[in-house]
Scaffold this active site. Structure first.
Site, PDB file in Angstrom:
ATOM      1  N   HIS A  81       1.096  -1.266  -0.178  1.00 21.59           N
ATOM      2  CA  HIS A  81       0.094  -0.065  -0.012  1.00 21.59           C
ATOM      3  C   HIS A  81       1.008   1.266   0.086  1.00 21.59           C
ATOM      4  O   HIS A  81       1.371   1.496   0.992  1.00 21.59           O
ATOM      5  CB  HIS A  81      -1.065   0.026   1.280  1.00 21.59           C
ATOM      6  CG  HIS A  81      -1.933  -1.238   1.146  1.00 21.59           C
ATOM      7  ND1 HIS A  81      -2.791  -1.584   2.441  1.00 21.59           N
ATOM      8  CD2 HIS A  81      -2.071  -1.997   0.377  1.00 21.59           C
ATOM      9  CE1 HIS A  81      -3.287  -2.639   2.151  1.00 21.59           C
ATOM     10  NE2 HIS A  81      -3.288  -2.820   0.760  1.00 21.59           N
ATOM     11  N   CYS A 168       2.192  68.720   6.571  1.00 26.74           N
ATOM     12  CA  CYS A 168       3.218  67.760   7.426  1.00 26.74           C
ATOM     13  C   CYS A 168       2.313  67.160   8.260  1.00 26.74           C
ATOM     14  O   CYS A 168       2.558  65.927   8.704  1.00 26.74           O
ATOM     15  CB  CYS A 168       4.246  68.590   8.216  1.00 26.74           C
ATOM     16  SG  CYS A 168       3.635  70.232   9.001  1.00 26.74           S
ATOM     17  N   HIS A 476       5.313  72.797  13.203  1.00 30.23           N
ATOM     18  CA  HIS A 476       5.747  71.759  12.231  1.00 30.23           C
ATOM     19  C   HIS A 476       5.636  70.342  12.808  1.00 30.23           C
ATOM     20  O   HIS A 476       6.043  70.094  14.045  1.00 30.23           O
ATOM     21  CB  HIS A 476       7.235  71.883  11.648  1.00 30.23           C
ATOM     22  CG  HIS A 476       7.710  71.082  10.804  1.00 30.23           C
ATOM     23  ND1 HIS A 476       6.926  71.013   9.460  1.00 30.23           N
ATOM     24  CD2 HIS A 476       8.939  70.328  10.693  1.00 30.23           C
ATOM     25  CE1 HIS A 476       7.675  69.841   8.707  1.00 30.23           C
ATOM     26  NE2 HIS A 476       8.723  69.584   9.442  1.00 30.23           N
TER      27      HIS A 476
HETATM   28 ZN   LIG Z   1      -2.788  -0.494   3.975  1.00 30.95          ZN
END
Ligand SMILES: [Zn+2]
Ligand SMILES: [Zn+2]
Ligand SMILES: [Zn+2]
Ligand SMILES: [Zn+2]
Ligand SMILES: [Zn+2]
Ligand SMILES: [Zn+2]
Lengths: 521, 97
Positions: A81, A168, A476
């Site tokens: 498998h 700014c 500023h």
């Molecule tokens: Zn198996």
């Protein structure tokens, strides 16, 4: 795509059905019963271990350990498998090819079932699914060979912004927003789905600003389109005069929220977890919940309201107030959508300030302590108590009910009361901040410490600071932003390296903190 | 020996609780995002690239690669992340026993 002949044969023999079944039962369970079954049945059929990266044989549903005793390998060898499904990660392994097998059909089933399983767990956000380029995207990648990488010492993401005449106030906020990690992720991963006119959509414009920032270009970017859209969407900010960066920040969040409400993920399914009841990216990142407890001094009953906030405005005390009137310690934070007053009571009257000893905060933490302490409202500010049914003196306390991912603190440096002026007091603020002491659960919950047991959830790290220099009239704005572990000063078009000390020694107007550890919701 | 058996029984029953409640999936997802955030995934990815470059693509199997990077991978997980996960598991167990 699939180069494994064994999987091809398996699929021909109706293997997808088997895969789907095993995957739904033992990898991504769609129900509580399935999880129960998985919990009791998933062990190695040979040695009984629950760990060891269990795999299920796709031919006979035998479970075996992959590491350690390697029983699944023995099984494959003795039976022939060749394919097994990793029960932890949901990937298929071929024992003949000795490799994982990637197959579009299998992956599609896997993702579907993972998303479904995630939903049944009642998790708020969407399960993370790694990006797979589409055909069109693959073509784009082929045509554009150049890749930009953010590395430790790269300056990508840093870009100056031209000052368009006193703008700014906008530039410093754009710098803070473009360096908010989650916002950057949102925009750079193209998550905004535009529902309206792309030309008028401010979210689309912010997305393109992000593109500009991370394009690797060095010349300052000129955000005239953004400015234009800001002017059309927030009329009170229009004109070439200097504006308040804090006001701009709140207005920007509000406009963005209006425009990206519709691309919130699963907006019909998900109940928003924040007090602003919205799942948009702005609310997911910036919205916190502020709890206000008003305690009647006569009957001690508490009436509690929770309001959303996008920032916390902090008083800087009353040292210079020669007229003797002090400002109120707990000032309301700006809220995105003010919730209506409590259902059973009268609208809460504006709380007037009252006399108290002079106060000058010595740190951000002290400001926060003051912000969250109980405050006597005094006799001139009686509130109608829902229990006594009469106006009573009361105390009020603000606490954090829900912490946002990004918290913005606003030092109230501009006084507009009698004489407009600026408070330039230096208020130290830390690089790491723990908000646990200001949580509702900590401050007024008796014994309910279950929520605060995960202490790290309330830990924050500083990632951006906006500063104002000059006076109220001539000023500023600049900002410090953190990228990777480095700090940079952004002064309109100029970006310069800065040290952590430069940042922590600066005056501070807006402070942006990011949660250290992100909660899953 | 008795201790050993007890230990493995305990971890099996903890595992069962975590799976049954779905907490295991939540923690896994959380751990995934933490590891991405802290740069762990990027570091490990570039480490993988190096290993493959050194040995040649044809000469590396997934198992070789996993065996090679596991110690580095473990060592690179930040202590903070480990501590946080441990705390979460503890909190979960305290609330569910
Ligand atoms: Zn198996
Ligand atoms: Zn094969
Ligand atoms: Zn085994
Ligand atoms: Zn749009
Ligand atoms: Zn929203
Ligand atoms: Zn009362």
């Amino acid at each position: 795509m699939c180069s494994c002949p064994h999987l091809k044969d398996f699929k021909k023999a109706d293997g997808l059905k088997v895969f789907r079944k095993v995957h739904a039962h033992f990898v991504c369970c769609g129900s509580r019963e399935a999880r129960k079954r998985k919990a009791s049945l998933c062990y190695c059929h040979e040695c009984g271990t629950y760990s060891g990266r269990l795999h299920s044989c796709l031919f006979c549903v035998y479970f075996g350990c992959y590491t350690g005793n390697r029983h699944i390998h023995h099984h494959a060898q003795s039976t022939g498998h060749s394919l097994a499904l990793d029960l932890t990660h949901g990937v298929v392994y071929c024992f003949v090819c000795r490799d994982h097998v990637y197959d579009l059909d299998l992956e599609k089933i896997g993702v579907e079932q993972a998303v479904r399983a995630w939903k049944t767990l009642g998790n708020g956000h969407i399960k993370y699914i790694p990006w797979e380029p589409s055909k069109a995207e693959l073509q784009l990648l082929k045509e554009n060979k150049k890749r930009i990488k953010l590395e430790k010492n790269s300056f990508i993401g840093l870009r100056g912004l031209t000052n368009l005449g006193n703008t700014c106030f906008m530039n410093c906020i754009v710098q803070a927003l473009t360096h908010t990690p989650l916002l950057r992720d949102y925009f750079l991963s193209d998550q905004h789905v535009c529902a309206g006119d792309k030309e008028q959509c401010i979210v689309c414009e912010v997305a393109s600003v992000f593109q500009e920032f991370y394009s690797g270009q060095k010349a300052p970017h000129t955000p005239f389109k953004l400015l234009h859209l800001v002017w059309t969407h927030a009329r009170h900010l229009a004109g070439y005069e200097q504006q308040d960066a804090h006001e701009f920040f709140i207005a920007a969040l509000d406009v963005l929220h209006q425009y990206c409400k519709d691309d919130a993920p699963n907006k019909d399914v998900l109940v928003p977890n924040n007090p602003n009841r919205c799942n948009c990216i702005i609310d997911r990142i910036f919205t916190g919940g502020l709890q206000s407890d008003v305690i009647c001094q006569a009957c001690k009953c508490v009436s509690t309201t929770i309001d959303p906030f996008w920032d916390i405005s902090l008083d800087l005390g009353n040292i210079d107030h020669s007229n003797g009137r002090s400002s109120s310690g707990a000032s309301a934070a700006s809220t995105p959508d003010p919730t209506p007053p409590e259902e059973n009571g009268q609208p809460v009257p504006e709380i007037s300030s009252h006399h108290e000893e002079s106060f000058v905060p010595k740190s951000l933490v002290e400001c926060l302590r003051r912000f969250t302490r109980p405050e006597r409202l005094g006799s001139e500010a009686k509130i109608k108590c829902s229990q006594c049914q009469t106006y009573q003196e009361s105390t009020k306390q603000l606490t954090m009910k829900k912490l946002p991912i990004v918290v913005c603190f606003h030092f109230k440096r501009f006084e507009h009361s009698k004489k407009s002026k600026k408070i330039s007091t230096y208020i130290p603020f830390p690089q790491q901040l723990d908000m646990a002491p200001f949580m509702a659960s900590r401050l007024n919950g008796n014994g309910d410490h279950s929520q605060s047991s995960l202490c790290c959830d309330s830990n924050y790290t500083l990632f951006a600071v906006v500063n104002h220099s000059g006076t109220l009239e001539v000023g500023h704005y600049t900002s410090f932003i953190r990228q990777q572990q480095e700090w940079f000063k952004c002064d309109d078009a100029w970006i310069t390296k800065a040290t952590l000390d430069d940042v922590l020694q600066s005056e501070g107007y807006l402070l942006f903190y990011h949660k250290k550890v992100l909660e899953y919701e | 020996m008795v201790e050993r058996i007890k230990d493995s029984q305990l971890s099996a029953s903890i595992n069962q609780k975590l799976v049954e409640s779905g907490e295991r999936e939540r923690l896994k997802e959380l751990l995934r995002s933490r590891l991405i955030e802290c740069g762990w995934r990027d570091k490990l990815r570039s480490h993988c690239k190096e290993v493959i470059k050194q040995k040649g693509l044809e000469n590396v199997t997934v198992d070789d690669l996993v065996a090679e990077i596991t110690p580095t991978g473990r060592a690179l997980v930040p202590d903070e992340v480990k501590r946080d996960m441990l705390l979460r598991i503890r909190t979960f167990l305290a609330a569910n026993t």
